[in-house]
Design a protein around this motif. Structure first.
Motif, PDB file in Angstrom:
ATOM      1  N   ILE A   1       0.826  -1.214   0.000  1.00 49.39           N
ATOM      2  CA  ILE A   1       0.000   0.000   0.000  1.00 49.39           C
ATOM      3  C   ILE A   1       0.856   1.258   0.000  1.00 49.39           C
ATOM      4  CG2 ILE A   1      -1.699   1.318   1.318  1.00 49.39           C
ATOM      5  CD1 ILE A   1      -2.867  -1.393   2.247  1.00 49.39           C
ATOM      6  N   SER A   2       1.853   1.324   0.906  1.00 51.17           N
ATOM      7  CA  SER A   2       2.713   2.506   0.959  1.00 51.17           C
ATOM      8  C   SER A   2       3.648   2.562  -0.241  1.00 51.17           C
ATOM      9  CB  SER A   2       3.534   2.511   2.251  1.00 51.17           C
ATOM     10  OG  SER A   2       2.689   2.619   3.374  1.00 51.17           O
TER      11      SER A   2
ATOM     12  N   TYR B   1       3.366   1.431  -3.282  1.00 49.10           N
ATOM     13  CA  TYR B   1       2.745   1.726  -4.579  1.00 49.10           C
ATOM     14  C   TYR B   1       1.648   2.786  -4.483  1.00 49.10           C
ATOM     15  CZ  TYR B   1       5.245  -2.434  -6.051  1.00 49.10           C
ATOM     16  OH  TYR B   1       6.226  -3.361  -6.321  1.00 49.10           O
ATOM     17  N   ASN B   2       1.533   3.401  -3.303  1.00 46.60           N
ATOM     18  CA  ASN B   2       0.523   4.444  -3.105  1.00 46.60           C
ATOM     19  C   ASN B   2      -0.852   3.957  -3.564  1.00 46.60           C
ATOM     20  OD1 ASN B   2      -0.459   6.969  -2.344  1.00 46.60           O
ATOM     21  ND2 ASN B   2      -0.070   7.875  -4.362  1.00 46.60           N
ATOM     22  N   VAL B   3      -1.252   2.808  -3.061  1.00 45.14           N
ATOM     23  CA  VAL B   3      -2.513   2.175  -3.455  1.00 45.14           C
ATOM     24  C   VAL B   3      -3.689   3.022  -2.973  1.00 45.14           C
ATOM     25  CG1 VAL B   3      -4.006   0.179  -3.034  1.00 45.14           C
ATOM     26  CG2 VAL B   3      -1.569  -0.150  -3.532  1.00 45.14           C
ATOM     27  N   GLN B   4      -4.599   3.320  -3.883  1.00 42.29           N
ATOM     28  CA  GLN B   4      -5.740   4.175  -3.556  1.00 42.29           C
ATOM     29  C   GLN B   4      -6.878   3.409  -2.880  1.00 42.29           C
ATOM     30  OE1 GLN B   4      -5.514   7.631  -4.105  1.00 42.29           O
ATOM     31  NE2 GLN B   4      -3.413   6.896  -4.412  1.00 42.29           N
ATOM     32  N   ASP B   5      -7.092   2.170  -3.299  1.00 42.64           N
ATOM     33  CA  ASP B   5      -8.188   1.370  -2.740  1.00 42.64           C
ATOM     34  C   ASP B   5      -7.614   0.305  -1.812  1.00 42.64           C
ATOM     35  OD1 ASP B   5     -10.486   0.020  -2.137  1.00 42.64           O
ATOM     36  OD2 ASP B   5     -11.000  -0.518  -4.195  1.00 42.64           O
TER      37      ASP B   5
ATOM     38  N   THR C   1      -7.038  -2.591 -12.616  1.00 46.62           N
ATOM     39  CA  THR C   1      -6.628  -2.387 -11.224  1.00 46.62           C
ATOM     40  C   THR C   1      -6.423  -3.719 -10.519  1.00 46.62           C
ATOM     41  OG1 THR C   1      -7.815  -0.282 -11.103  1.00 46.62           O
ATOM     42  CG2 THR C   1      -7.285  -1.344  -9.021  1.00 46.62           C
TER      43      THR C   1
ATOM     44  N   TYR D   1      -2.949  -4.921  -8.866  1.00 49.55           N
ATOM     45  CA  TYR D   1      -2.846  -5.320  -7.463  1.00 49.55           C
ATOM     46  C   TYR D   1      -2.278  -6.739  -7.326  1.00 49.55           C
ATOM     47  CZ  TYR D   1      -5.537  -1.205  -5.966  1.00 49.55           C
ATOM     48  OH  TYR D   1      -5.964   0.079  -5.694  1.00 49.55           O
TER      49      TYR D   1
END
Length: 437
Positions: free
Chosen positions: A227-228, A230-234, A269, A273
């Motif tokens: 998450i951090s 790849y700056n995951v939005q969801d 997406t 992921y």
């Protein structure tokens, strides 16, 4: 000013690195890494023992040893200019008065993959004669750019959670030869194997006997490694996707199913992921390897090849989604898959009318060299027929005369005549004995 920030970091890291601890030799050939001519890139999931492996290697070499953990959050405030400072501090602190050791300098660099400009620095250290060991919890370390940058000067070492052999060593037990065991010793090994199978192979989980740690590792890898990074939005959708796949380990997936399970609407997406989860070693994908004609290749170029998904550790199953109905057979297959990765096999699977769990090729080789079927319980006629026929189908397709069926505790040999009156040989072995070979 930057030097004042870096010096306490280096001293802290050196104190930690030199702190004596009980180190388990891993089932990896270390001696080729010690001559200092190559850049040693060690990759695998967080908490699999990469730092301990660096400590073990450091104990085998003579000279100045500089350890830096770039996963330390304090390094996030610094830029690429800190690399020169690190070298100067190392020279001042460790080389003054030890000029005779100046030719033997080793850098042990933990989790450097997120630090900008690391490739240039590591390249220069190696060209100037320093021994370099780099760890990463991301398979992005294996990308083509890095491989071409360090072409001919790189050794890649894969470090996964502990094997059953390493589990026994950590428990302070002698690793036995599997074919020279008394019945009571076999029973003891089977009991130990079942504990290993249930809790997984993360070193701290084994050492502390706390299987809940693997759930904490899952959260950490997901948050920090995916998450951090790849700056995951969801983030919620990503977590649902990961949990669904781990709870359905050793199974094929369809993108539409993954969209529904995760609540993510975009197919692109979902695919992105999946890539992120695999890069962080939470999951692995292995492809269907059925031969197709050249015409089929040309007309189906855009068709996606089906894949199976495996979890990065079998211990994730009961900590990530403890209320999910257990499928012992799929966890068993997942365990074998991870052992094949440790043995540096390229893994795919076979299916026509029947299915074979694993086809094995050596690294950088396309020819199928072995076929492996996995079955927890092999006693009933229906199960034996299904597993044997699936294995035979793969053996015949790829011209193999021998196949392997791994079970929980069955053993034997089956010989079956083929159309040319030659015998196909199927070896049945208990998985824990196979893992001790």
């Amino acid at each position: 000013m930057q030097r004042l920030k870096i010096l306490p970091l280096i001293l802290d890291h050196q104190t930690f690195f030199q702190n004596p601890s009980y180190l388990i030799p891993r089932n990896i050939s270390v001696s080729p890494c010690l001559d200092g001519r190559e850049i040693n890139l060690i990759y695998g999931p967080l908490h699999a023992g990469k730092t301990s492996f660096l400590k073990y290697v450091a104990g085998l070499v003579q000279g100045v040893k500089v350890y830096i953990n770039f996963g330390d959050s304090r390094f996030q405030e610094l830029g690429p200019e800190c690399f020169q400072e690190i070298e100067e501090i190392a020279a001042d602190v460790y080389l003054k008065g030890n000029e005779n050791e100046a030719e033997n300098v080793y850098y042990f660099l933990d989790e450097i993959q997120n630090f900008p400009g690391w490739e240039n620095w590591v390249d220069r250290l190696n060209r100037e004669g320093a021994g370099v060991f780099v760890t990463s919890s991301s398979s992005s370390l294996l990308n083509k750019d890095i491989a071409s940058r360090f072409a001919g000067r790189t050794r890649f070492l894969k470090l996964l959670p502990f094997s059953f052999k390493e589990y026994l060593t950590l428990k302070g037990l002698r690793v036995p030869k599997p074919n020279f065991l008394t019945p009571s010793r076999c029973d003891e090994m089977l009991c130990l194997f079942l504990k290993y199978f249930e809790n997984g192979g993360f070193p701290a989980v084994i050492k502390d006997g706390n299987f809940l740690l693997s759930g904490e590792y899952f959260e950490e890898i997901l948050n920090n490694g995916v998450i951090s990074r790849y700056n995951v939005q969801d983030a919620e959708g990503l977590k649902k996707l990961a949990i669904f796949l781990i709870s359905n380990m050793a199974s094929e997936y369809a993108i539409d199913t993954l969209k529904r399970a995760s609540g993510i609407e975009s197919e692109d997406t979902v695919r992105a992921y999946l890539d992120y989860l695999e890069e962080a070693f939470l999951l692995y994908r292995t492809p269907l390897l059925n031969p197709v004609s050249e015409n089929e290749k040309e007309t189906n170029q855009e068709k996606k090849v089906p894949c199976k998904v495996y979890a990065g550790d079998t211990g994730f199953f009961k900590t990530v989604f403890p209320n999910y109905p257990d499928s012992l057979g799929l966890r068993f297959e997942n365990l074998v898959f991870l052992e094949l990765l440790r043995r540096d096999k390229q893994v795919s699977y076979f299916r026509d009318r029947r299915e074979c769990d694993f086809l094995l090729t050596e690294k950088d080789c396309q020819a199928v060299q072995a076929a492996v079927q996995v079955s927890v319980y092999f006693g009933t006629p229906a199960v034996r027929e299904r597993e044997v026929l699936g294995l035979l189908a793969a053996m015949e397709e790829y011209g193999l005369n021998e196949g392997l069926i791994l079970t929980m505790d069955d053993e034997g040999v089956i010989e079956i005549p083929d159309e040319d009156r030659e015998k196909k040989r199927i070896v049945i072995n208990s998985v824990w004995k196979w893992m001790l070979e």
